[in-house]
Structures are given as C-alpha cells and as structure tokens.
Design an enzyme around this catalytic site. Structure first.
Site, PDB file in Angstrom:
ATOM      1  N   LYS A 217       0.806  -1.231   0.049  1.00 17.49           N
ATOM      2  CA  LYS A 217      -0.026   0.096  -0.005  1.00 17.49           C
ATOM      3  C   LYS A 217       0.919   1.198  -0.073  1.00 17.49           C
ATOM      4  CE  LYS A 217      -3.550   2.197   2.781  1.00 17.49           C
ATOM      5  NZ  LYS A 217      -4.449   2.106   3.730  1.00 17.49           N
ATOM      6  N   GLU A 223      10.536  -4.394   4.541  1.00 18.05           N
ATOM      7  CA  GLU A 223      10.857  -6.009   4.304  1.00 18.05           C
ATOM      8  C   GLU A 223      10.401  -6.318   2.518  1.00 18.05           C
ATOM      9  OE1 GLU A 223       9.102  -4.967   6.778  1.00 18.05           O
ATOM     10  OE2 GLU A 223       9.057  -6.288   8.452  1.00 18.05           O
ATOM     11  N   GLY A 282      -4.746  -1.880   4.976  1.00 18.90           N
ATOM     12  CA  GLY A 282      -4.022  -3.060   4.728  1.00 18.90           C
ATOM     13  C   GLY A 282      -4.901  -4.575   4.942  1.00 18.90           C
ATOM     14  N   ARG A 283      -5.333  -4.760   6.305  1.00 16.93           N
ATOM     15  CA  ARG A 283      -5.801  -6.041   6.564  1.00 16.93           C
ATOM     16  C   ARG A 283      -7.094  -6.242   5.873  1.00 16.93           C
ATOM     17  NH1 ARG A 283      -4.678  -2.500  10.769  1.00 16.93           N
ATOM     18  NH2 ARG A 283      -6.395  -1.939  11.971  1.00 16.93           N
ATOM     19  N   GLU A 368      -4.472  -7.195  14.991  1.00 15.90           N
ATOM     20  CA  GLU A 368      -4.121  -5.707  14.449  1.00 15.90           C
ATOM     21  C   GLU A 368      -5.227  -4.765  14.450  1.00 15.90           C
ATOM     22  OE1 GLU A 368      -0.632  -5.304  11.386  1.00 15.90           O
ATOM     23  OE2 GLU A 368      -2.448  -4.488  10.435  1.00 15.90           O
ATOM     24  N   HIS A 399      -4.767 -33.649  17.531  1.00 14.77           N
ATOM     25  CA  HIS A 399      -3.751 -34.283  17.976  1.00 14.77           C
ATOM     26  C   HIS A 399      -2.694 -33.563  18.407  1.00 14.77           C
ATOM     27  CE1 HIS A 399      -5.678 -38.004  16.392  1.00 14.77           C
ATOM     28  NE2 HIS A 399      -6.064 -37.371  15.659  1.00 14.77           N
ATOM     29  N   LYS A 519       9.165  -0.778  13.985  1.00  9.69           N
ATOM     30  CA  LYS A 519       9.730  -0.368  12.688  1.00  9.69           C
ATOM     31  C   LYS A 519      10.760   0.664  12.915  1.00  9.69           C
ATOM     32  CE  LYS A 519       5.776  -1.069  10.033  1.00  9.69           C
ATOM     33  NZ  LYS A 519       4.570  -0.557   9.240  1.00  9.69           N
TER      34      LYS A 519
HETATM   35  O1  F6P Z   1       2.111  -4.625   9.901  1.00  5.95           O
HETATM   36  C1  F6P Z   1       1.730  -3.052   9.738  1.00  5.95           C
HETATM   37  C2  F6P Z   1       1.090  -2.936   8.366  1.00  5.95           C
HETATM   38  O2  F6P Z   1       1.073  -1.507   8.073  1.00  5.95           O
HETATM   39  C3  F6P Z   1      -0.032  -3.717   7.909  1.00  5.95           C
HETATM   40  O3  F6P Z   1      -1.190  -3.026   8.478  1.00  5.95           O
HETATM   41  C4  F6P Z   1      -0.039  -3.660   6.582  1.00  5.95           C
HETATM   42  O4  F6P Z   1      -0.815  -4.640   5.924  1.00  5.95           O
HETATM   43  C5  F6P Z   1       1.524  -4.196   6.382  1.00  5.95           C
HETATM   44  O5  F6P Z   1       2.123  -3.385   7.464  1.00  5.95           O
HETATM   45  C6  F6P Z   1       2.055  -3.854   4.970  1.00  5.95           C
HETATM   46  O6  F6P Z   1       2.179  -2.674   4.647  1.00  5.95           O
HETATM   47  P1  F6P Z   1       2.186  -2.236   2.955  1.00  5.95           P
HETATM   48  O7  F6P Z   1       1.227  -2.883   2.350  1.00  5.95           O
HETATM   49  O8  F6P Z   1       2.287  -0.592   3.067  1.00  5.95           O
HETATM   50  O9  F6P Z   1       3.513  -2.735   2.594  1.00  5.95           O
END
Ligand code: F6P
Length: 555
Positions: A217, A223, A282-283, A368, A399, A519
């Site tokens: 987003k 990452e 995002g979620r 979240e 199990h 972060k």
């Molecule tokens: O974990 C925090 C967060 O902001 C989530 O809400 C989001 O889904 C994720 O990082 C990834 O963010 P982006 O889509 O901006 O890379």
C-alpha cells in the site's frame, strides 16, 4: 488531524457505564455456573432455535454458555454502544478511522458495478470498477499467455512480494481456492525479510517465465522493498545480458500500491501499476488490487464471485435484524467470553485443508484491528479488548492442542468451520472429517461426568483423569461447499465481527500504531549493524550487548 469525537456516532457513555453492561454484570453472576448439559436438557429445541443463516453460512451458536436473557442483554449492549450507527457511518463513507482521518470503505471494493458509495461527495464505485477491469484484462493476458516475459516466453510463475495485509489475504485465499486455480501456473508468496524466503521461493523458477507483483500500500515497507530489490537482482542475473533494463523490468514487475511516486522511483512503469485508495486498510485489502495474484490464479470470474460473496455478507450485516445477524452474534459472544468470563484467547478451527491459512489471516485481521488499549477519545480502557486469535485445521489440531481445550484450566471459545460437500470426494474421508467436527463440539459442550466414567468400570485412581467437565463453548459454522463466493462471505463475516467488537469496545479498529515503534527502532539499528568501525551504541545495556555479540560473531 484528530477530528472531534462529537462528530461521530460513537460519542457515548463509557462502556462500563452503559445500562446493558451493568445489567450483564449482574446477569453474569447468575448464569456463570450454568451448564450446557442443563441448558440443553431444559430446551429440546435449543439446537435448532439458536441458529442463524445468511450469505450461504449456517451458524449454530447453541453450544454457548448463554440464555435467552444473555442474548437479549448482549444485543441491548450493541444498541446502547451505538454499533448500528457506527456501522452505517462506515458503509456511508464517514471518516470513522479518526486517528488517520480516513474513511473505512473496504465494502465499496465489492459493491456491485452500478452501486453508489460516496466519499467526500464523490462516488468511488466507478474507480473501483475501472481498476477491477484493468486487473481482469491483465490477469486474463497472463493466464492466456499473451502477456509474455521479456524473451517472449509466457509467464508461468507469479511471485507476490508483500507482507501483512499485502500478503496474508492472497496467501490464504490462494490456498483456500486452489481447487479453482489454473494448475499450470505456479504461485509463490514472498513476505519475510529473511533472505531465505526469497531464495527458497525462487530457486526452482525460470526468470524468463516469472512475474513479480510487488504489493505494498505504502511502497515503503522495509521488508517488501528489500525483497523487491533482491528479486530485481535475481531476475537480471538470471536473464543474463539484457539490452534495455527498464523494458525488461516492465515485463517482469508490476506493482499494486497507492503510492505512484515510490513505484516509479523503484523503477516500475506506472502503466503497470494497479492502484487502490487510502480508505482501504491493509488488512482489509485482499479484495482490492492486492488480490491480483489470486485473480491470476482463479481467473477474473472467480474473483468476481469472491467479491459477490463479500457483498452478500455486507448486505446481511447491514440489513439483518440483530437477533439473526451473524457478525453481530459472533461479535457479542466473543465479548461475553472476553469481558465476563475473562477468556484470553479465541480459537478458529477450520475442518478443511484448503483453509489451512485462515487462522493466520484472522490473526492480523482481528489482532491488528482490536489489539488496542485506548478508546477513540484516547482514554485507557478499563476492560479487556481483542483476544489472542489462533488455530489450525482439524483434525490435526486434535492431536496437538485440543487436550488443553478439553481438560486444561483456560476457557477457550472455539469456532468450528465445516462444509457439507467436499471438493475432493474420496470416500469415506469427508464423513470421517465431519464426524470429528460434530464429535468435538459435542464433547466440549457435554463432556463426561465422573458417574459416566465410573459406570464404565474405570477405577477410582484413574477416574478423575478421565472426566471431561464439558461446558466449553463453541460455534459451528457450516456452508454447503467451499466456493469463491462462500469464502468471500466467510471473510466478510469475520471482518464485521471484528468491527462489532471494536465498536462495542469503543476503540479504533482501523489504525495500527502499535507496529510503528519496532519499525522505527529497526531503522535505527540497521546502520549500526552495517557500520564499518565500532559504532557508538546508545541503547539499553541488553540491546547494546546483543548488537555487539551479533557483530562479533556473524562471520
Ligand atoms: O504491519 C503493519 C502494516 O502496516 C499492516 O497494516 C500492513 O498490512 C502491512 O504493514 C504492509 O504494509 P504495506 O502494504 O504498506 O507494505
């Protein structure tokens, strides 16, 4: 800018001062020790009465530690907490995400083509549909082999690079809908900044046939950007000498993002970018362009079916009476256990191998969203909020950890999910699987008394070990068949359940400030790990020592 709370329908008495909350406290003391055995014995119709149906899902909530009065009071709590007004504010495009001053309109992503959903006086549905149409064309091109890699070979491997909401939804839904996927395509999902993830997921792929979808987003997530950069290096190294790097990247990299500037800075042609909007969290984004990898796998029609299922549940949530409203019922039952019984966790147990990642997906969605300790107006809550959500598919879990659910000391409300028809008929497997669903919820509810154990001839020494107290609450959700439409309804059910709970708890389910601090600190520590000489470390003694040890021993 934080808008004044009186502008929002959530302005209300603190939760614990609401008359329904007070009444629930009194009521809890009266019913806390009631047993499901007794409740069922008193009411022969309970198992048929305490059910609700909507959007293709059947919910049996009769095996919960509730009476009719409990439900009446819980629904009264929903009314007094202003949940309905807040729901309407969400669907109406109001900026209910106050700490980010944003509307919350994932429901617009699945609104039918001709619908109207206004944000700041503008109908967003045509924009949503325009992106969906572009996605469909692109997905169709990849599936048909008309979108080729830079050497003219059709794309056979699709690698989604993203994390959190830009990963978990597509991963979960791709696994869930594998049955409907084009099996000639290989889909991979790279999320972890651990280089192992990228290396292992690309090691057997031919770069000429590989497309990367960089999903983020913000397009700034550490990452994802690290993985995208390394994927670029992998691709160019694998292709050997290329004439025009930009033209090559354009055939092998597309982006899904709200941030066109960062996308083009990275080197992806914005003609190959699929957008979404700041009013999609995002979620809550897997039904936006973030679902591109899934759309390629199951096809645009399958994706539209998924959206239709989401929409079915949106309509159910928006219009069904509270007494029959699935997300409302699941939401209040969760509040009942969390706030009155003190349950700390909630298990989701899908009896379908395709739903293997559903609990992991729900972890982000729920934790979240509702892992918050201040109210919308910033006061520290004086009650518990979101539970720990966990689970894995049955029967494997049986199990592993069910022992604790049956005989441990923690109360763990569980949702059991099952399907009447299997996608892979292999008699007698499906009957065996479903027998376990019914047996588990029966055992958890009714257990086995000491008298029953003794009647079986078990000796006095062993008898206490063989007793099942029962009275462990469960919901059972049944659908006919796992289709894209049913999956959409199932996901939307949990989205709205989380919404109901967040509204009752008067928290903002749509921000995630809690992930920021880590972060920021990681951003500070990276240069300390990479510094040439001995860097000056200003952390606490533990963090300083750990960094020094790592630097000394990393080889
Ligand atoms: O974990 C925090 C967060 O902001 C989530 O809400 C989001 O889904 C994720 O990082 C990834 O963010 P982006 O889509 O901006 O890379």
């Amino acid at each position: 800018m934080l808008r004044h709370m009186s502008e929002f329908p959530s302005a209300r008495l603190p939760l614990t001062q609401l008359p329904a909350w007070q009444a629930l406290k009194v009521h809890f003391a009266e019913v806390e020790n009631l047993e499901l055995r007794g409740l069922f014995a008193q009411d022969a119709a309970r198992g048929e009465r305490m059910t609700a149906e909507g959007a293709g899902l059947y919910l049996d909530y009769s095996k919960n530690r509730v009476t009719d009065e409990t439900l009446r009071l819980l629904l009264q709590l929903v009314r007094e907490a202003g949940v309905e007004a807040r729901r309407d504010a969400m669907f109406g495009g109001e900026r209910i995400n106050v700490t980010e001053n944003r509307a919350v309109l994932h429901t617009a992503l699945r609104a039918p083509r001709g619908a109207t959903v206004q944000v700041d006086g503008q109908n967003v549905v045509p924009d949503v549909q325009e992106v969906l149409d572009r996605l469909s064309d692109f997905a169709q091109g990849v599936r048909a082999g008309t979108w080729t890699g830079s050497t003219g070979k059709p794309i056979r491997n699709i690698v989604n690079i993203g994390i959190g909401g830009s990963d978990l939804g597509p991963v979960m839904a791709h696994e869930a809908l594998k049955h409907y996927a084009d099996r000639n395509l290989t889909l991979r999902f790279v999320s972890n900044v651990d280089g192992t993830d990228l290396v292992e997921k690309t090691r057997d792929l031919n770069p000429e046939e590989t497309l990367f979808i960089v999903s983020s987003k913000t397009f700034t997530t550490q990452e994802t950007m690290a993985n995208a950069r390394s994927a670029r290096v992998w691709l160019l190294a694998g292709l050997g000498k290329v004439q025009d790097e930009n033209a090559t990247i354009a055939k092998h990299f597309v982006a899904v993002s709200t941030n066109a500037t960062e996308v083009s800075t990275f080197g992806i042609d914005t003609a190959n970018m699929f957008g979404f909007w700041d009013w999609v969290g995002g979620r809550y984004s897997m039904d936006s362009a973030i679902g591109l990898s899934l759309m390629i796998a199951i096809g645009p029609e399958g994706f539209r079916e998924l959206l239709a299922g989401f929409h079915d549940m949106d309509e159910h949530f928006r219009t069904a009476p509270l007494e029959e409203n699935l997300p409302v019922l699941l939401g209040v039952l969760g509040v009942w256990y969390r706030n009155f019984f003190g349950a700390q966790t909630h298990a989701v147990l899908p009896y379908d191998q395709y739903l293997a990642y559903f609990p992991a997906y729900l972890q982000q969605l729920d934790m979240e969203s509702n892992g918050k300790h201040v109210t919308l107006t910033g006061e520290h809550v004086n009650y518990d909020t979101g539970p720990v959500v966990w689970g894995q598919p049955g029967t494997n879990g049986q199990h592993a950890f069910y022992q604790l659910i049956h005989q441990g000391t923690a109360l763990i409300p569980c949702d059991f999910l099952g399907f009447c028809q299997t996608l892979n008929p292999l008699p007698p497997h499906h009957d065996l699987l479903m027998a376990n669903v019914f047996a588990q919820t029966e055992a958890l509810a009714f257990g086995k008394t000491l008298e029953q154990v003794q009647a079986e001839g078990v000796g006095a020494d062993l008898a206490p070990h063989r007793v099942f107290e029962g009275n462990r609450p469960t919901n059972t959700l049944l659908a006919d068949r796992l289709t894209p439409r049913v999956l959409g309804a199932l996901i939307a059910l949990y989205e709205h359940k989380v919404f109901v709970q967040g509204a009752i708890w008067n928290i903002n389910s749509f921000d995630q400030w809690g992930v920021e601090l880590g972060k920021v600190l990681a951003g500070k520590i990276v240069p300390e790990l990479q510094a040439e000489g001995e860097p000056e470390l200003g952390h606490d003694s533990s963090t300083n020592a750990l960094i020094r040890r790592y630097r000394a021993r990393r080889g």
